[in-house]
Design an enzyme around this catalytic site. Structure first.
Site, PDB file in Angstrom:
ATOM      1  N   LYS A 181      54.283 -27.545  12.463  1.00  0.00           N
ATOM      2  CA  LYS A 181      54.352 -29.015  12.539  1.00  0.00           C
ATOM      3  C   LYS A 181      55.710 -29.572  12.981  1.00  0.00           C
ATOM      4  CE  LYS A 181      50.586 -29.952   9.390  1.00  0.00           C
ATOM      5  NZ  LYS A 181      50.067 -30.651   8.230  1.00  0.00           N
TER       6      LYS A 181
ATOM      7  N   ASN B 176      51.125 -33.647  13.533  1.00  0.00           N
ATOM      8  CA  ASN B 176      49.910 -32.840  13.331  1.00  0.00           C
ATOM      9  C   ASN B 176      48.858 -33.136  14.391  1.00  0.00           C
ATOM     10  OD1 ASN B 176      48.992 -35.377  12.474  1.00  0.00           O
ATOM     11  ND2 ASN B 176      47.526 -34.433  11.090  1.00  0.00           N
TER      12      ASN B 176
ATOM     13  N   ASP C 257      48.613 -37.140   9.062  1.00  0.00           N
ATOM     14  CA  ASP C 257      48.554 -36.694   7.663  1.00  0.00           C
ATOM     15  C   ASP C 257      48.874 -37.855   6.729  1.00  0.00           C
ATOM     16  OD1 ASP C 257      47.877 -34.022   7.991  1.00  0.00           O
ATOM     17  OD2 ASP C 257      49.953 -33.360   8.143  1.00  0.00           O
TER      18      ASP C 257
ATOM     19  N   LYS D 179      66.235 -28.155  -0.594  1.00  0.00           N
ATOM     20  CA  LYS D 179      65.259 -28.778   0.301  1.00  0.00           C
ATOM     21  C   LYS D 179      64.829 -30.135  -0.244  1.00  0.00           C
ATOM     22  CE  LYS D 179      61.947 -26.304   2.293  1.00  0.00           C
ATOM     23  NZ  LYS D 179      60.909 -25.239   2.334  1.00  0.00           N
TER      24      LYS D 179
HETATM   25  P1  NAP Z   1      55.530 -26.145   3.878  1.00  0.00           P
HETATM   26  O1  NAP Z   1      56.294 -27.076   4.721  1.00  0.00           O
HETATM   27  O2  NAP Z   1      55.560 -24.685   4.152  1.00  0.00           O
HETATM   28  O3  NAP Z   1      55.995 -26.407   2.342  1.00  0.00           O
HETATM   29  C1  NAP Z   1      55.502 -25.613   1.292  1.00  0.00           C
HETATM   30  C2  NAP Z   1      55.988 -26.157  -0.047  1.00  0.00           C
HETATM   31  O4  NAP Z   1      55.344 -25.413  -1.083  1.00  0.00           O
HETATM   32  C3  NAP Z   1      57.497 -26.029  -0.257  1.00  0.00           C
HETATM   33  O5  NAP Z   1      57.969 -27.120  -0.999  1.00  0.00           O
HETATM   34  C4  NAP Z   1      57.582 -24.744  -1.087  1.00  0.00           C
HETATM   35  O6  NAP Z   1      58.736 -24.668  -1.914  1.00  0.00           O
HETATM   36  C5  NAP Z   1      56.367 -24.895  -1.953  1.00  0.00           C
HETATM   37  N1  NAP Z   1      55.920 -23.618  -2.517  1.00  0.00           N
HETATM   38  C6  NAP Z   1      55.360 -22.579  -1.850  1.00  0.00           C
HETATM   39  N2  NAP Z   1      55.114 -21.579  -2.708  1.00  0.00           N
HETATM   40  C7  NAP Z   1      55.538 -21.990  -3.936  1.00  0.00           C
HETATM   41  C8  NAP Z   1      55.570 -21.393  -5.215  1.00  0.00           C
HETATM   42  N3  NAP Z   1      55.113 -20.159  -5.416  1.00  0.00           N
HETATM   43  N4  NAP Z   1      56.072 -22.110  -6.249  1.00  0.00           N
HETATM   44  C9  NAP Z   1      56.531 -23.362  -6.060  1.00  0.00           C
HETATM   45  N5  NAP Z   1      56.536 -23.984  -4.861  1.00  0.00           N
HETATM   46  C10 NAP Z   1      56.049 -23.299  -3.817  1.00  0.00           C
HETATM   47  O7  NAP Z   1      53.962 -26.520   3.896  1.00  0.00           O
HETATM   48  P2  NAP Z   1      53.311 -27.974   4.074  1.00  0.00           P
HETATM   49  O8  NAP Z   1      53.076 -28.251   5.513  1.00  0.00           O
HETATM   50  O9  NAP Z   1      54.094 -28.951   3.285  1.00  0.00           O
HETATM   51  O10 NAP Z   1      51.870 -27.719   3.412  1.00  0.00           O
HETATM   52  C11 NAP Z   1      51.765 -27.528   2.017  1.00  0.00           C
HETATM   53  C12 NAP Z   1      50.300 -27.452   1.615  1.00  0.00           C
HETATM   54  O11 NAP Z   1      49.646 -28.673   1.927  1.00  0.00           O
HETATM   55  C13 NAP Z   1      49.511 -26.365   2.356  1.00  0.00           C
HETATM   56  O12 NAP Z   1      48.655 -25.747   1.412  1.00  0.00           O
HETATM   57  C14 NAP Z   1      48.710 -27.152   3.381  1.00  0.00           C
HETATM   58  O13 NAP Z   1      47.511 -26.492   3.735  1.00  0.00           O
HETATM   59  C15 NAP Z   1      48.430 -28.420   2.601  1.00  0.00           C
HETATM   60  N6  NAP Z   1      48.142 -29.591   3.458  1.00  0.00           N
HETATM   61  C16 NAP Z   1      46.976 -30.252   3.240  1.00  0.00           C
HETATM   62  C17 NAP Z   1      46.676 -31.359   4.004  1.00  0.00           C
HETATM   63  C18 NAP Z   1      45.389 -32.092   3.775  1.00  0.00           C
HETATM   64  O14 NAP Z   1      44.956 -32.789   4.695  1.00  0.00           O
HETATM   65  N7  NAP Z   1      44.808 -32.015   2.602  1.00  0.00           N
HETATM   66  C19 NAP Z   1      47.569 -31.798   4.989  1.00  0.00           C
HETATM   67  C20 NAP Z   1      48.777 -31.102   5.157  1.00  0.00           C
HETATM   68  C21 NAP Z   1      49.054 -29.994   4.387  1.00  0.00           C
HETATM   69  P3  NAP Z   1      60.110 -24.024  -1.349  1.00  0.00           P
HETATM   70  O15 NAP Z   1      60.766 -25.104  -0.552  1.00  0.00           O
HETATM   71  O16 NAP Z   1      60.859 -23.680  -2.577  1.00  0.00           O
HETATM   72  O17 NAP Z   1      59.722 -22.834  -0.526  1.00  0.00           O
END
Ligand code: NAP
Length: 291
Positions: A75, A96, A111, A164
């Site tokens: 993204k 997105n 989003d 972050k």
């Molecule tokens: P991202 O940029 O990779 O961010 C991931 C986040 O999750 C970071 O804050 C990371 O923390 C945290 N995280 C990952 N593993 C963790 C753990 N074990 N314990 C605590 N925190 C953890 O991903 P993103 O784009 O924000 O997407 C995040 C989620 O949202 C995904 O599952 C995605 O599929 C979902 N999503 C859904 C929609 C929807 O339409 N419903 C839209 C967009 C995204 P750190 O910074 O510490 O690594």
């Protein structure tokens, strides 16, 4: 069998790039909308490895692809390959949705629109509320900017990697003077009045189903609404814990669906009316909820 009603020479091609992408609901959502509206398009998944999004987009343009959705992990990376970006997407710092223009693709972020719509559908307003955002990645950027834009009284960004969360706080402070604090999970119980929680981490998805970023369930006692961005499983452990504590719970499916409808509208310069969006929501929710 002749399948002239599915793909022919004039069919427009759209797709989603991500890694992984096989689990994505977007192909079914977009092809369902297109069939409902009689639009001659197909929408397919394109698995693209981390670091290869810009190249893939350039190739997509040469191939005449009309538009893309972009999911994890591309993204932000893909922004380098765009010829233009919508002002909201610029502010968020992530895209997105890509729409084909004369010389390349223009990036949008739907989003944030889907997130707001999923709150509105449940009658939830962020105005004057204390909003707690779990996570500091791309999805959290949308949640925090939405909360600031809709005049939440206070925003807490909670993240495993505190730096972050701080970076995101600094980013939001460039645009809004809302009170934003970056904290660790250990400080979660110190938030005096956590009214609305938006869970944006990937923890709790199918591969980590028994995990939750909030281990101390007493946290939910003071919370009114929990929006969980994940939709597989339909209810994460965090959402079940929140429900048991009496919170209003919302999963990520409506956000996904409405960001998809907004992408479709951008690509095709149409407006999906309320009746059709409600019909799509009902049928697709039933389909996915029972998978
Ligand atoms: P991202 O940029 O990779 O961010 C991931 C986040 O999750 C970071 O804050 C990371 O923390 C945290 N995280 C990952 N593993 C963790 C753990 N074990 N314990 C605590 N925190 C953890 O991903 P993103 O784009 O924000 O997407 C995040 C989620 O949202 C995904 O599952 C995605 O599929 C979902 N999503 C859904 C929609 C929807 O339409 N419903 C839209 C967009 C995204 P750190 O910074 O510490 O690594």
């Amino acid at each position: 069998m002749i399948c002239a009603d599915i793909v022919k020479g004039t069919t427009k091609v759209f797709g989603i790039i991500g890694d992984p992408v096989a689990h994505s609901f977007s192909p079914v959502i977009q092809n369902t909308i297109a069939r409902e509206l009689g639009c001659p398009m197909v929408y397919v998944p394109f698995p693209v490895k981390r670091g290869e999004a810009s190249e893939a987009i350039k190739g997509g343009f040469k191939l005449g692809i009309e538009g893309f959705n972009v999911t994890v992990p591309h993204k932000t990376d893909v922004m380098d390959a765009l010829t233009d970006m919508d002002s909201l997407a610029k502010k968020i710092g992530a895209v997105n949705t890509l729409k084909r223009m004369e010389n390349g693709y223009k990036g949008y972020n739907t989003d944030i629109l889907g997130l707001e719509k999923s709150l509105i559908l449940k009658g939830v307003s962020l105005f004057g509320k204390t909003v707690v955002v779990l996570g500091a990645g791309g999805a959290a950027r949308c949640a925090v900017l939405l909360a600031a834009d809709r005049q939440a009284s206070e925003i807490y960004i909670v993240n495993r990697t505190l730096d972050k969360a701080r970076e995101l706080m600094t980013h939001v402070n460039k645009f809004y003077n809302t009170s934003v604090k970056a904290i660790s999970y250990q400080e979660l119980l110190n938030i005096p009045n956590p009214e609305i929680v938006i869970q944006t981490t990937s923890l709790g998805m199918e591969n980590t189903k028994s995990s939750t970023p909030v281990e101390e369930v007493s946290f939910f006692k003071k919370v009114e609404v929990v929006l969980e961005i994940i939709y597989t499983p339909w209810k994460t452990k965090l959402l079940l814990d929140a429900e048991r504590a009496g919170c209003i719970s919302i999963n990520g499916f409506d956000m996904l669906l409405y960001q998809g409808m907004a992408s479709y509208e951008i690509w095709n310069d149409v407006k999906i009316d309320k009746e059709l969006s409600a019909k799509l929501s009902k049928s697709l929710t039933e389909y996915y909820k029972n998978l």
